[in-house]
Design an enzyme around this catalytic site. Structure first.
Site, PDB file in Angstrom:
ATOM      1  CB  SER A 296      45.874 -19.291  15.598  1.00 34.88           C
ATOM      2  OG  SER A 296      46.799 -18.202  16.090  1.00 34.88           O
ATOM      3  CG  ASP A 297      46.054 -14.266  11.626  1.00 36.64           C
ATOM      4  OD1 ASP A 297      45.929 -14.812  10.697  1.00 36.64           O
ATOM      5  OD2 ASP A 297      45.536 -13.113  11.784  1.00 36.64           O
ATOM      6  CE  LYS A 298      54.698 -16.756  10.364  1.00 34.50           C
ATOM      7  NZ  LYS A 298      55.621 -15.571  11.059  1.00 34.50           N
ATOM      8  CE  LYS A 519      42.818 -15.290   9.040  1.00 32.42           C
ATOM      9  NZ  LYS A 519      43.436 -14.102   9.734  1.00 32.42           N
TER      10      LYS A 519
END
Length: 788
Positions: A296-298, A519
């Site tokens: 998950s992206d922050k 990523k």
């Protein structure tokens, strides 16, 4: 028609062009309603209905033939209705994924759906935007476009004034103002960009359910053959045998399977759409049900994505606070797609500062990691850059002492959980020898539900790893606040020791300092790593928002475009979120698991029902050399079964705490046990009614018809849950569907419609008998759970 390069078209001119060229879309070649109806009428299953009706008519059973014809029409009508519901679900998805384009109309910039574009429109596109039609570039600033979908070239292509752009490509860097040259079917690519794929690759779950259909078909054909031989030996009329055989095939082969599968998925898709979750690839729902790792992206997913400027720290006495803020505001012109720009503009507005006049502007992107403005200062053209501190420091003329002080400020901010933007100014129009002017402390509050949601996902077998471009200290701080246990890995560790990261993936809390290209490497590592102490690999879901997230999103098992994602990423993702936060992802995974459970429950019920029906008919036919049920009764049972089966799309189910998986052995065993219990139920009822009560065969047939309907629908209550059936009842839709069909069967039996009439007392006896054997099915389930 006259085009105004600076003002674009007027709305009146656009309407005329739209009337001439049509909407900016490709008309789908949909089959007409008549063609679809004809296809259903001539399908193999429909031909079986026709054959049964024709054979009944030839045998002189005109009433049976009429009934079969009525049932045939009913079956077609139900199928068409449910197919239309599935089509409506897909249309809903298309509406939710409309591409919006910034367009000049009547001298002002407005936002229009891409379908409304016409030739000669002026459009503005920036990083991540899909090119919605064929265009000619009028203004280009640091522009590169990915045309892989059109030309097959994998590398972005630079664009300058006068260059062509094609529908289906997307902007990688820079800003374009362009004139639309062709729309819809007139474009080079021959199709407008559509965010809903016609991807109907069969998932392993679909293949599994279809294999059930094939298996039941083979069993049905085999038992029909056995029964035919037995009835021929008993000298039964050939026409009646043939009619009975066709009827058994209709009942034994799961005719509702494609409808149920499509409807279960469609109902789930509509539910997800109402929860701000758009499914682009329907087969991805199975992968989503199996996800055990979420990368998950922050920002925006784990945090509120409402970035604010906590404070500004000046670094050089040559610049006043007003100068610093006016330059920073000027370098933040696009708040729609940049939350950092929003933070600068909001804080500057609070302080009553405004942007300084600029001569030119180069927008920031994931590669440059900075935005640059050029402004006039007393006749001298100068440059100012606002961006990532490490990038800005690399452009500065700071000596060792000032660099150390700058690094200390940034590190202190990171340990306190702040992101930092830095501003530097040059005395020339070059980005070199720039003076470090200021740093801005940026805060982004963690979502209130994030920690609880992460704990929930962990309880349901899904590990959550944070991926952020922020520095190491910020990542450590945020991971601790979120309750994500493990170590934070720097991007340099991923590059230098990928095998170590792969082996220790389960002990990792997240990844810091990550660039978009990193990523992709993280997703690749995750897919090759094992999930914790298990030998099973990770099934990876990853979130993304930018154009450079396209490779990792396409590489993951499930790619998720978050709420603020660019159009290009939405076009590549399996799932598109229209609401922010990790709770939305949780809802998507849980709903996917519910869909999986419903399809699994359907397959268990359908196998056991087919076993029960066709084995019972075949065994009784072989023993007695006659028909245990008439063809009309068999077809009527099959049709009454389809109603509650279809209602299973709305059933209440318990979501597994582990990722979904097909347990073929358990399903086959349970289905067989339920089926054999049903056969025993039928044989005991036959023994009592024939040997003890000495009832006429026609009455026995009616009791069998009622028993098979009532008892079969009671099995749904037992089979849909691992708990005792009375502790976890089905949904209201299933209860209504089973109750209504059971009541209909009872009325038909007592009134003698399509069957020989039986007294109400016999009907009540059948209900009591079926309820008693329902408890036998419950006992079988519990014994298997204990010893199986």
């Amino acid at each position: 028609m006259t085009m105004h390069p600076t003002q674009g078209l007027t709305n009146a001119e656009a309407e005329k062009l739209r009337a001439k060229f049509g909407p900016n879309t490709i008309s789908e070649r949909k089959k007409s309603a008549w063609r679809r109806l004809i296809k259903k009428v001539v399908s193999p299953m429909s031909m079986m209905f026709v054959a049964a009706g024709v054979l009944s008519a030839i045998a002189g059973e005109g009433a049976d033939a009429a009934v079969i014809a009525a049932l045939f029409i009913t079956n077609i009508s139900v199928s068409v209705w449910h197919e239309s519901k599935a089509d409506n679900a897909i249309e809903l998805l298309k509406k939710n994924l409309t591409v919006i384009v910034k367009t000049m109309r009547d001298g002002a910039w407005v936002k229009l759906p891409s379908i409304d574009l016409v030739p000669d429109d002026i459009v503005e596109l920036t990083v991540g935007d899909l090119v919605p039609a064929d265009i000619e570039c009028l203004e280009c600033k640091n522009v590169s476009v990915n045309e892989a979908a059109v030309t097959g070239e994998s590398m972005p292509k630079e664009k300058n004034f006068g260059d062509k752009g094609y529908s289906g490509s997307f902007v990688v860097t820079g800003l374009i103002r362009a004139r639309v040259t062709a729309t819809g079917g007139k474009t080079y690519f021959g199709t407008a960009v559509s965010l809903v794929e016609g991807d109907r690759r069969a998932s392993s779950l679909e293949k599994d359910v279809l294999s059930v259909s094939k298996f039941l078909s083979v069993i049905s054909i085999f038992l029909v053959g056995v029964l035919t031989i037995a009835l021929l030996a008993a000298h039964q009329p050939i026409l009646k045998i043939a009619t009975l055989d066709v009827s058994m095939l209709i009942a034994g082969i799961p005719v509702a399977l494609p409808t149920v599968m499509t409807l279960v998925i469609s109902v789930g898709v509509v539910k997800l759409a109402r929860r701000a979750i758009i499914v682009r690839r329907l087969s991805s729902l199975e992968d989503l049900a199996n996800v055990n790792l979420l990368l998950s992206d922050k920002t925006g997913t784990l945090t509120e994505n409402r970035i604010t400027v906590d404070k500004m720290v000046p670094l050089c006495p040559d610049f006043s606070d007003r100068q610093i803020w006016s330059l920073a505001i000027a370098a933040s012109p696009d708040p729609e797609k940049n939350p950092l720009a929003v933070a600068i503009l909001n804080k500057g507005g609070e302080l009553r500062f405004s942007a300084c006049p600029i001569v030119d502007f180069v927008p920031g992107d994931s590669e440059r990691k900075r935005a640059t403005i050029f402004f006039d200062d007393g006749g001298n053209r100068k440059a100012a850059s606002l961006g990532a501190p490490q990038v800005i420091m690399g452009l500065s003329d700071a000596d060792v002492e000032r660099r150390e002080a700058f690094v200390k400020i940034v590190e202190t901010a990171a340990k306190d959980g702040f992101r930092v933007l830095a501003l530097a100014v040059s005395n020339t129009d070059k980005e070199e020898a720039m003076k470090l002017a200021a740093v801005f402390y940026l805060a982004d509050e963690i979502r209130k539900d994030a920690r609880q949601t992460i704990s929930f996902l962990n309880d349901y077998g899904i590990a959550v790893k944070m991926v952020t471009g922020d520095g190491y200290d910020v990542a450590v701080h945020v991971a601790h606040d979120l309750g994500i246990e493990g170590k934070i890995v720097r991007k340099s560790d991923v590059e230098n020791a990928p095998d170590n990261i792969k082996n220790e993936f389960a002990q990792t809390a997240g990844f810091a300092e990550v660039l978009p290209k990193d990523k992709y490497d993280i997703v690749t590592l995750a897919r090759s790593a094992n999930a914790g102490d298990s030998s099973k690999p990770y099934v990876v879901a990853v979130t993304g928002d930018g154009v450079n997230d396209v490779p990792p999103v396409k590489t993951a098992d499930v790619g998720i475009a978050v709420a603020n994602a660019v159009d290009a990423l939405k076009g590549a993702a399996d799932i598109v979120l229209t609401s922010a936060g990790i709770a939305v992802i949780r809802d998507a995974i849980i709903e996917a698991r519910k869909i999986f459970v419903r399809l699994y429950n359907y397959s268990v019920y359908r196998i056991s029902e087919s076993f029960r029906l066709i084995i019972t008919i075949a065994v009784i036919g072989v023993i007695f050399g006659t028909y245990p049920l008439t063809p009309v009764q068999i077809i009527l049972i099959a049709l009454l079964d389809d109603v509650p089966i279809i209602s299973l799309a709305y059933d209440r189910v318990v979501v597994s705490r582990a990722p979904a998986a097909i347990n073929a052995r358990k399903r086959f065993t349970m289905s067989t046990l339920y089926g054999l219990t049903g056969v025993a139920n039928s044989m005991f009822l036959l023994w009592i009614s024939y040997s003890f009560l000495h009832l006429p065969w026609a009455v026995i047939q009616t009791m069998f018809f009622l028993k098979l309907t009532v008892s079969g629908h009671m099995l749904i209550y037992v089979a849909h849950t691992d708990q005792p059936w009375y502790k976890f009842l089905p949904s209201k839709q299933v209860i209504w569907a089973t109750s209504v069909t059971q009541i209909i069967a009872t009325i038909l039996s007592v009134a003698g419609i399509f069957v020989s009439a039986i007294p109400l007392s016999y009907a009540l006896l059948v209900w009591v008998w079926a309820f008693g054997w329902m408890q036998a099915g419950e006992l079988v389930k519990r014994m298997f759970a204990k010893h199986g």
